[in-house]
Design a protein around this motif. Structure first.
Motif, PDB file in Angstrom:
ATOM      1  N   TYR A 141     -16.671  -2.123  -7.013  1.00 29.96           N
ATOM      2  CA  TYR A 141     -15.423  -2.123  -6.471  1.00 29.96           C
ATOM      3  C   TYR A 141     -15.156  -1.494  -5.291  1.00 29.96           C
ATOM      4  CZ  TYR A 141     -10.161  -2.658  -6.203  1.00 29.96           C
ATOM      5  OH  TYR A 141      -9.023  -2.745  -5.806  1.00 29.96           O
ATOM      6  N   PRO A 176      -2.232  -2.732  -9.470  1.00 32.52           N
ATOM      7  CA  PRO A 176      -3.488  -2.319  -8.843  1.00 32.52           C
ATOM      8  C   PRO A 176      -4.189  -3.500  -8.582  1.00 32.52           C
ATOM      9  CG  PRO A 176      -3.252  -0.949 -10.747  1.00 32.52           C
ATOM     10  CD  PRO A 176      -2.107  -1.814 -10.628  1.00 32.52           C
ATOM     11  N   PRO A 177      -4.678  -3.837  -7.243  1.00 33.52           N
ATOM     12  CA  PRO A 177      -5.525  -5.041  -7.062  1.00 33.52           C
ATOM     13  C   PRO A 177      -7.048  -4.942  -7.508  1.00 33.52           C
ATOM     14  CG  PRO A 177      -5.339  -3.887  -4.840  1.00 33.52           C
ATOM     15  CD  PRO A 177      -4.431  -3.064  -6.086  1.00 33.52           C
ATOM     16  N   LEU A 178      -7.196  -5.164  -8.726  1.00 33.59           N
ATOM     17  CA  LEU A 178      -8.438  -4.809  -9.131  1.00 33.59           C
ATOM     18  C   LEU A 178      -9.454  -6.201  -9.470  1.00 33.59           C
ATOM     19  CD1 LEU A 178      -7.555  -2.125 -11.711  1.00 33.59           C
ATOM     20  CD2 LEU A 178      -8.315  -1.904  -9.330  1.00 33.59           C
ATOM     21  N   TYR A 179     -10.778  -6.194  -9.367  1.00 41.93           N
ATOM     22  CA  TYR A 179     -11.352  -7.548  -9.825  1.00 41.93           C
ATOM     23  C   TYR A 179     -11.993  -7.213 -11.128  1.00 41.93           C
ATOM     24  CZ  TYR A 179     -10.997  -9.247  -5.063  1.00 41.93           C
ATOM     25  OH  TYR A 179     -10.602  -9.843  -4.011  1.00 41.93           O
TER      26      TYR A 179
END
Lengths: 254, 329
Positions: B94, B83-86
């Motif tokens: 987010y 998952p592209p998470l910051y």
């Protein structure tokens, strides 16, 4: 345009939530302020001495004597700290898989590049703006030559734009932040040193001499706004941003 | 809604996927099934515009993915394998960022955020920093990220990998609840998952589509006969021969006796329903009927059968008779 704004906000948040912007700004301001204060004290002591010995006081050029030396040193400090500010910009997105989010969102890669560039540049401009308190402080003691000062700040702002663009390009080449920083150091130091040491008039040396970053920036800092220097800084910045755009776009084709 | 036409991707001499074609109707849930490295992620990355293809193209909601990438991207929600998470954002920050970057603005963002937090049951962690969440919650945030702009098409790459059984069930329920409103493609190498949530299955192996169909159809295609497992309490020595005389029965295989009686596998010709005749025979002879059930091939069997065949391995250990012809050649 809207997307650029969203991305600038996001990058600025990241800069000011993580310690990186504060650390870079603190180091930059501490060193350059020290250089400025010691220069100012030295010149003030010198002029006192001249008054004491009742010498003929030469007309004191406040810009050349007080501001020029720390500004010239500032260019070197910026060269050393800015790659640390820019190294994570794209490398971190690639490493943390968030590039997949950005690349599958309705955002053009040029918007992505511009958003990141503007955010990092803005951080540097804030750092530079803080140094404006030097002339403001000296205003009570002497008359400030505002015009060359403006020229200096313009030069420093454009130069940091170029540094940021080069750092961004380096960051787009790799997923590793350290490698990105080392590459931008390499490019910046290379550009800084080209042209130094050669003195003949061949086409080769004049081309290489034109590429030299230090000469162009020095004109600005001394108070000279020359279209050649403007063209150099702006076109190099645009070129670096264009290369970054190509790199981001080319990830798709790998 | 989604139509892939001859998609191919090569890395120099290495072929990642070749000639991948399939279509998904509006509101349908399609599973991409295949072993690891089969080309599922590559296909999904091409559909989402993250990668280019070296051959073929695809249309999503009527837009060509290469001619109108922006239109396509506006209509897609994509949950990548990771998952592209910051790390530096809270869940709410987010999701707000994602909503904006997907093109929502003003009030829409607030509404979308509220909706998606509720849908994915993330309300109580909205103010938590993403790196402090558990794996299951991170996955849910990933799913929320794909959903936040209410896209027509959802592409989910192994949405349940790395979760515990409870979380897997929750995520599956969530995906099932989304079907109908969204067209969904999800990839998995877990077979029951495909059966649990998808109407149709694309089986992909070594970069090629091996089969596209519903699970029932697929098992029917691999199977050559109908099989019934018949359990009786008091089998007689002539049970096998009596069963063999029934119309349609082509083979009877007795299983070993145990304390409860004996099980016979009765095979009949395709399309013949012999259950009524069977039960009557058992009853008349007084063998004592214990159980009678149709044996359907599980997706595992079909999958093994199809992927083994592709590599030329002997599919004999799959519970089917020797194939007399290649069902999918």
């Amino acid at each position: 345009m809207r997307n650029i704004g969203i991305l600038v906000c996001k990058e600025l948040r990241t800069y000011f939530i993580s310690p990186i912007a504060y650390v870079v700004a603190a180091i930059f301001l501490a060193i350059s302020s020290y250089l400025f204060v010691s220069q100012a004290m030295y010149i003030s002591a010198l002029s006192m001495q001249m008054v004491r010995f009742q010498q003929e006081i030469p007309p004191l050029d406040i810009h050349q004597t007080v501001f020029l030396p720390p500004f010239l040193n500032m260019t070197i400090i910026l060269l050393l700290v800015l790659p640390l500010l820019t190294m994570r910009l794209i490398a971190e997105e690639a490493r943390g898989h968030t590039m997949e989010l950005l690349a599958t969102s309705p955002v053009r890669s040029i918007e992505l590049v511009m958003g990141k560039f503007l955010a990092a540049w803005l951080v540097v401009l804030i750092m530079l703006a803080i140094t404006l308190h030097w002339p403001l402080m000296l205003m009570s003691a002497t008359t400030i030559a505002w015009k060359p000062l403006f020229s200096s700040y313009l030069g420093l702002a454009l130069m940091s734009g170029l540094f940021v663009a080069i750092g961004l390009f380096a960051s787009s080449l790799t997923e590793n932040q350290i490698i990105a920083a080392v590459i931008s150091f390499g490019i910046l130091i290379g550009l800084w040193l080209t042209g130094s040491g050669s003195s003949d008039n061949s086409t080769y040396t004049s081309v290489i001499g034109y590429l030299s970053l230090s000469a162009h920036v020095e004109h600005f800092v001394r108070g000279l706004i020359d279209t050649r220097d403007l063209t150099y800084l702006i076109s190099m910045t645009v070129f670096a941003l264009f290369l970054t755009h190509l790199m981001v776009e080319s990830r798709r084709w790998k | 809604m989604i139509e892939a036409i001859g998609l191919g991707k090569r890395y120099g001499p290495h072929v990642a996927i070749e000639d991948v074609s399939f279509a998904v109707q509006k509101g349908e849930v399609l599973a991409f099934l295949g072993p690891n490295g089969a080309g599922k992620t590559t296909t999904m990355r091409i559909l989402t515009g993250f990668m280019s293809a070296t051959a073929g193209t695809a249309r999503i909601a009527g837009f060509d993915i290469f001619d109108h990438p922006m239109e396509v991207k506006r209509r897609i929600g994509y949950l990548a394998e990771n998952p592209p998470l910051y790390r530096e954002m809270t869940v709410a920050e987010y999701l707000t960022f994602v909503a904006k970057i997907k093109g929502l603005s003003g009030r829409q963002v607030t509404v979308a955020l509220g909706d998606v937090l509720e849908k994915c049951a993330l309300g109580h962690v909205a103010k938590r920093l993403i790196p402090n969440l558990s794996r299951g919650y991170k996955q849910r945030v990933g799913l929320a990220q794909a959903l936040v702009h209410n896209p027509e098409v959802l592409i989910l790459d192994e949405p349940t990998t790395g979760l515990d059984p409870q979380q897997i069930i929750e995520i599956r329920q969530l995906i099932t609840s989304l079907a109908g409103g969204h067209t969904i493609i999800l990839s998995t190498h877990i077979l029951p998952e495909a059966t649990a949530i998808c109407q149709r299955v694309v089986i992909i192996n070594k970069g090629r589509v091996v089969a596209v169909d519903s699970q029932e159809h697929l098992s029917a295609r691999v199977r050559q006969t109908e099989q019934i497992s018949l359990g009786v309490r008091r089998p007689q020595p002539d049970t096998v021969s009596i069963l063999n005389t029934l119309t349609g029965v082509c083979r009877v295989t007795p299983k070993p006796m145990d304390d409860n009686g004996q099980v016979f596998i009765v095979e009949s010709e395709l399309g013949q329903d012999i259950r009524e005749a069977l039960s009557e025979t058992v009853y008349k002879n007084g063998w004592g009927l214990l159980e009678m059930r149709a044996i359907t091939l599980s997706l595992e069997d079909v999958f093994l059968h199809l992927t083994m065949q592709e590599t030329g391995l002997d599919p004999a250990h799959v519970e089917t008779p020797e194939p007399t012809e290649t069902p999918l050649a």
